[in-house]
Design a protein around this motif. Sequence first.
Motif, PDB file in Angstrom:
ATOM      1  N   ASP A  70       0.844  -1.192   0.000  1.00 37.51           N
ATOM      2  CA  ASP A  70       0.000   0.000   0.000  1.00 37.51           C
ATOM      3  C   ASP A  70       0.880   1.243   0.000  1.00 37.51           C
ATOM      4  O   ASP A  70       2.060   1.193   0.381  1.00 37.51           O
ATOM      5  CB  ASP A  70      -0.930   0.016   1.216  1.00 37.51           C
ATOM      6  CG  ASP A  70      -2.008   1.081   1.081  1.00 37.51           C
ATOM      7  OD1 ASP A  70      -1.917   2.114   1.768  1.00 37.51           O
ATOM      8  OD2 ASP A  70      -2.937   0.888   0.278  1.00 37.51           O
ATOM      9  N   PHE A  71       0.285   2.341  -0.429  1.00 34.01           N
ATOM     10  CA  PHE A  71       1.031   3.590  -0.563  1.00 34.01           C
ATOM     11  C   PHE A  71       1.707   4.004   0.735  1.00 34.01           C
ATOM     12  O   PHE A  71       2.874   4.403   0.744  1.00 34.01           O
ATOM     13  CB  PHE A  71       0.080   4.689  -1.047  1.00 34.01           C
ATOM     14  CG  PHE A  71       0.717   6.053  -1.125  1.00 34.01           C
ATOM     15  CD1 PHE A  71       1.646   6.349  -2.111  1.00 34.01           C
ATOM     16  CD2 PHE A  71       0.386   7.031  -0.198  1.00 34.01           C
ATOM     17  CE1 PHE A  71       2.241   7.603  -2.179  1.00 34.01           C
ATOM     18  CE2 PHE A  71       0.970   8.290  -0.261  1.00 34.01           C
ATOM     19  CZ  PHE A  71       1.897   8.573  -1.255  1.00 34.01           C
ATOM     20  N   THR A  72       0.982   3.912   1.871  1.00 32.59           N
ATOM     21  CA  THR A  72       1.547   4.367   3.141  1.00 32.59           C
ATOM     22  C   THR A  72       2.666   3.470   3.640  1.00 32.59           C
ATOM     23  O   THR A  72       3.484   3.894   4.467  1.00 32.59           O
ATOM     24  CB  THR A  72       0.460   4.460   4.225  1.00 32.59           C
ATOM     25  OG1 THR A  72      -0.264   3.219   4.275  1.00 32.59           O
ATOM     26  CG2 THR A  72      -0.509   5.592   3.923  1.00 32.59           C
ATOM     27  N   GLU A  73       2.736   2.233   3.177  1.00 26.75           N
ATOM     28  CA  GLU A  73       3.862   1.361   3.522  1.00 26.75           C
ATOM     29  C   GLU A  73       5.139   1.838   2.834  1.00 26.75           C
ATOM     30  O   GLU A  73       6.233   1.750   3.385  1.00 26.75           O
ATOM     31  CB  GLU A  73       3.577  -0.076   3.104  1.00 26.75           C
ATOM     32  CG  GLU A  73       2.449  -0.756   3.857  1.00 26.75           C
ATOM     33  CD  GLU A  73       2.275  -2.181   3.386  1.00 26.75           C
ATOM     34  OE1 GLU A  73       3.048  -3.047   3.835  1.00 26.75           O
ATOM     35  OE2 GLU A  73       1.386  -2.443   2.555  1.00 26.75           O
ATOM     36  N   VAL A  74       4.968   2.323   1.613  1.00 26.22           N
ATOM     37  CA  VAL A  74       6.115   2.793   0.839  1.00 26.22           C
ATOM     38  C   VAL A  74       6.491   4.215   1.234  1.00 26.22           C
ATOM     39  O   VAL A  74       7.671   4.572   1.281  1.00 26.22           O
ATOM     40  CB  VAL A  74       5.813   2.719  -0.675  1.00 26.22           C
ATOM     41  CG1 VAL A  74       7.008   3.185  -1.497  1.00 26.22           C
ATOM     42  CG2 VAL A  74       5.423   1.294  -1.066  1.00 26.22           C
ATOM     43  N   PHE A  75       5.476   5.031   1.532  1.00 22.73           N
ATOM     44  CA  PHE A  75       5.691   6.429   1.928  1.00 22.73           C
ATOM     45  C   PHE A  75       5.047   6.651   3.302  1.00 22.73           C
ATOM     46  O   PHE A  75       3.973   7.257   3.416  1.00 22.73           O
ATOM     47  CB  PHE A  75       5.081   7.378   0.894  1.00 22.73           C
ATOM     48  CG  PHE A  75       5.712   7.282  -0.472  1.00 22.73           C
ATOM     49  CD1 PHE A  75       6.862   7.990  -0.783  1.00 22.73           C
ATOM     50  CD2 PHE A  75       5.155   6.461  -1.447  1.00 22.73           C
ATOM     51  CE1 PHE A  75       7.450   7.906  -2.031  1.00 22.73           C
ATOM     52  CE2 PHE A  75       5.733   6.369  -2.710  1.00 22.73           C
ATOM     53  CZ  PHE A  75       6.886   7.082  -3.001  1.00 22.73           C
ATOM     54  N   PRO A  76       5.677   6.165   4.366  1.00 20.73           N
ATOM     55  CA  PRO A  76       5.079   6.238   5.712  1.00 20.73           C
ATOM     56  C   PRO A  76       4.823   7.661   6.195  1.00 20.73           C
ATOM     57  O   PRO A  76       3.967   7.874   7.061  1.00 20.73           O
ATOM     58  CB  PRO A  76       6.106   5.519   6.596  1.00 20.73           C
ATOM     59  CG  PRO A  76       7.388   5.555   5.822  1.00 20.73           C
ATOM     60  CD  PRO A  76       6.980   5.495   4.377  1.00 20.73           C
ATOM     61  N   ALA A  77       5.532   8.632   5.655  1.00 19.05           N
ATOM     62  CA  ALA A  77       5.319  10.021   6.081  1.00 19.05           C
ATOM     63  C   ALA A  77       3.963  10.549   5.621  1.00 19.05           C
ATOM     64  O   ALA A  77       3.442  11.529   6.168  1.00 19.05           O
ATOM     65  CB  ALA A  77       6.433  10.911   5.547  1.00 19.05           C
ATOM     66  N   GLU A  78       3.381   9.912   4.594  1.00 19.66           N
ATOM     67  CA  GLU A  78       2.097  10.356   4.056  1.00 19.66           C
ATOM     68  C   GLU A  78       0.955   9.668   4.792  1.00 19.66           C
ATOM     69  O   GLU A  78       0.121   8.981   4.208  1.00 19.66           O
ATOM     70  CB  GLU A  78       2.018  10.032   2.559  1.00 19.66           C
ATOM     71  CG  GLU A  78       3.110  10.673   1.734  1.00 19.66           C
ATOM     72  CD  GLU A  78       2.945  12.178   1.634  1.00 19.66           C
ATOM     73  OE1 GLU A  78       1.811  12.673   1.828  1.00 19.66           O
ATOM     74  OE2 GLU A  78       3.938  12.859   1.363  1.00 19.66           O
ATOM     75  N   ASP A  79       0.899   9.828   6.096  1.00 20.98           N
ATOM     76  CA  ASP A  79      -0.130   9.179   6.909  1.00 20.98           C
ATOM     77  C   ASP A  79      -1.512   9.680   6.512  1.00 20.98           C
ATOM     78  O   ASP A  79      -1.712  10.869   6.276  1.00 20.98           O
ATOM     79  CB  ASP A  79       0.116   9.468   8.388  1.00 20.98           C
ATOM     80  CG  ASP A  79      -0.798   8.668   9.290  1.00 20.98           C
ATOM     81  OD1 ASP A  79      -1.132   7.525   8.928  1.00 20.98           O
ATOM     82  OD2 ASP A  79      -1.185   9.198  10.347  1.00 20.98           O
ATOM     83  N   GLY A  80      -2.471   8.753   6.429  1.00 20.59           N
ATOM     84  CA  GLY A  80      -3.830   9.113   6.041  1.00 20.59           C
ATOM     85  C   GLY A  80      -4.042   9.190   4.554  1.00 20.59           C
ATOM     86  O   GLY A  80      -5.113   9.588   4.099  1.00 20.59           O
ATOM     87  N   GLN A  81      -3.037   8.807   3.767  1.00 24.83           N
ATOM     88  CA  GLN A  81      -3.131   8.884   2.310  1.00 24.83           C
ATOM     89  C   GLN A  81      -3.123   7.488   1.676  1.00 24.83           C
ATOM     90  O   GLN A  81      -2.506   7.275   0.642  1.00 24.83           O
ATOM     91  CB  GLN A  81      -1.959   9.697   1.761  1.00 24.83           C
ATOM     92  CG  GLN A  81      -2.068  11.175   2.031  1.00 24.83           C
ATOM     93  CD  GLN A  81      -3.157  11.835   1.208  1.00 24.83           C
ATOM     94  OE1 GLN A  81      -3.239  11.648   0.011  1.00 24.83           O
ATOM     95  NE2 GLN A  81      -3.994  12.598   1.876  1.00 24.83           N
ATOM     96  N   ASP A  82      -3.818   6.518   2.317  1.00 27.79           N
ATOM     97  CA  ASP A  82      -3.876   5.189   1.727  1.00 27.79           C
ATOM     98  C   ASP A  82      -4.643   5.253   0.411  1.00 27.79           C
ATOM     99  O   ASP A  82      -5.418   6.188   0.156  1.00 27.79           O
ATOM    100  CB  ASP A  82      -4.538   4.192   2.679  1.00 27.79           C
ATOM    101  CG  ASP A  82      -5.967   4.583   3.004  1.00 27.79           C
ATOM    102  OD1 ASP A  82      -6.878   4.021   2.382  1.00 27.79           O
ATOM    103  OD2 ASP A  82      -6.160   5.481   3.856  1.00 27.79           O
ATOM    104  N   LEU A  83      -4.439   4.250  -0.443  1.00 24.18           N
ATOM    105  CA  LEU A  83      -5.009   4.283  -1.786  1.00 24.18           C
ATOM    106  C   LEU A  83      -6.528   4.371  -1.782  1.00 24.18           C
ATOM    107  O   LEU A  83      -7.118   5.028  -2.639  1.00 24.18           O
ATOM    108  CB  LEU A  83      -4.557   3.053  -2.574  1.00 24.18           C
ATOM    109  CG  LEU A  83      -3.074   2.985  -2.934  1.00 24.18           C
ATOM    110  CD1 LEU A  83      -2.812   1.819  -3.869  1.00 24.18           C
ATOM    111  CD2 LEU A  83      -2.588   4.286  -3.568  1.00 24.18           C
ATOM    112  N   SER A  84      -7.190   3.711  -0.842  1.00 28.19           N
ATOM    113  CA  SER A  84      -8.652   3.750  -0.819  1.00 28.19           C
ATOM    114  C   SER A  84      -9.160   5.168  -0.562  1.00 28.19           C
ATOM    115  O   SER A  84     -10.142   5.608  -1.169  1.00 28.19           O
ATOM    116  CB  SER A  84      -9.200   2.792   0.244  1.00 28.19           C
ATOM    117  OG  SER A  84      -8.743   3.155   1.540  1.00 28.19           O
ATOM    118  N   ALA A  85      -8.481   5.901   0.319  1.00 31.55           N
ATOM    119  CA  ALA A  85      -8.884   7.282   0.598  1.00 31.55           C
ATOM    120  C   ALA A  85      -8.633   8.171  -0.608  1.00 31.55           C
ATOM    121  O   ALA A  85      -9.456   9.038  -0.941  1.00 31.55           O
ATOM    122  CB  ALA A  85      -8.121   7.810   1.807  1.00 31.55           C
ATOM    123  N   ILE A  86      -7.500   7.961  -1.273  1.00 31.32           N
ATOM    124  CA  ILE A  86      -7.193   8.751  -2.470  1.00 31.32           C
ATOM    125  C   ILE A  86      -8.215   8.458  -3.559  1.00 31.32           C
ATOM    126  O   ILE A  86      -8.730   9.368  -4.224  1.00 31.32           O
ATOM    127  CB  ILE A  86      -5.775   8.439  -2.974  1.00 31.32           C
ATOM    128  CG1 ILE A  86      -4.740   8.813  -1.908  1.00 31.32           C
ATOM    129  CG2 ILE A  86      -5.478   9.193  -4.265  1.00 31.32           C
ATOM    130  CD1 ILE A  86      -3.332   8.345  -2.224  1.00 31.32           C
TER     131      ILE A  86
END
Length: 267
Positions: A118-134
Amino acid sequence: MNARHDAEGHEAAGNEATGNEARIAEVRAALDRVTDPELDESVVDLGFITAITLTAPDEVDVAFRLPTYWCAANFSYLMASDMREAVLGLPWVRRAVILLDDHMYVAEINDGIAQGRDFTEVFPAEDGQDLSAIRRNFALKSFERRQEMLLRHLLAAGQPSETIAAISLAALEALKLDAVGTTLRDRYIERRHWPRDVMTVGEGASPFAFVTRDGERLMPETLGIYLRHIRRIGLNAEFNGALCRGLLASRYPGTTAAATPDFIGAG
């Protein structure tokens, strides 16, 4: 004997080439349904796809690039993820490799997509930006943009506000429209049927064809105000679309939207 064998060999090679072309066409059609989340336009039409390669009968590599080196990581990751999902959705594809080129996060994105992270696993600083929310955020914007375009077309064609507000989804699907109207309707209904866990206006949420992003029915007396309210989304997408095309053409001279990628039959 050799001549006959050569002829058979050429025929087999020809059949294989034809089969590869058909499969590449299937991949291209699948990718055509993937959109830039901000622009709501096909990544194929935008000219982002640069190559489709069959590395084996059931394996596909897709290469793509974006207008700038610093395109947002979340947008880039979402598109790459959607491309992989679209290609793997083809019944004959066992493995799909999506390769982003010439981007500041090329290694992180390509590795993350290959591992199914998932996106947040690769970019942990982007908390709350998981793919489903985007996806949900941009699906809602896409819904309103497509809705606005169809509503304005129906009004321009002479449909009264009262009729538009009261029309059911089934009646809209059966409505006779011109070619432009048919395309706008099909694109709107596609987004109108988005899964309910992503959009509150998903299939079955309301019998009315036209509702707000919260599932509330549009009223004829306030339709004009509503259209002005959601118009900003369309204007923003149109501006960004023109900007992206210009940046892509500037970065890669000779590139045009919907340009034919380097489709390769086998690697």
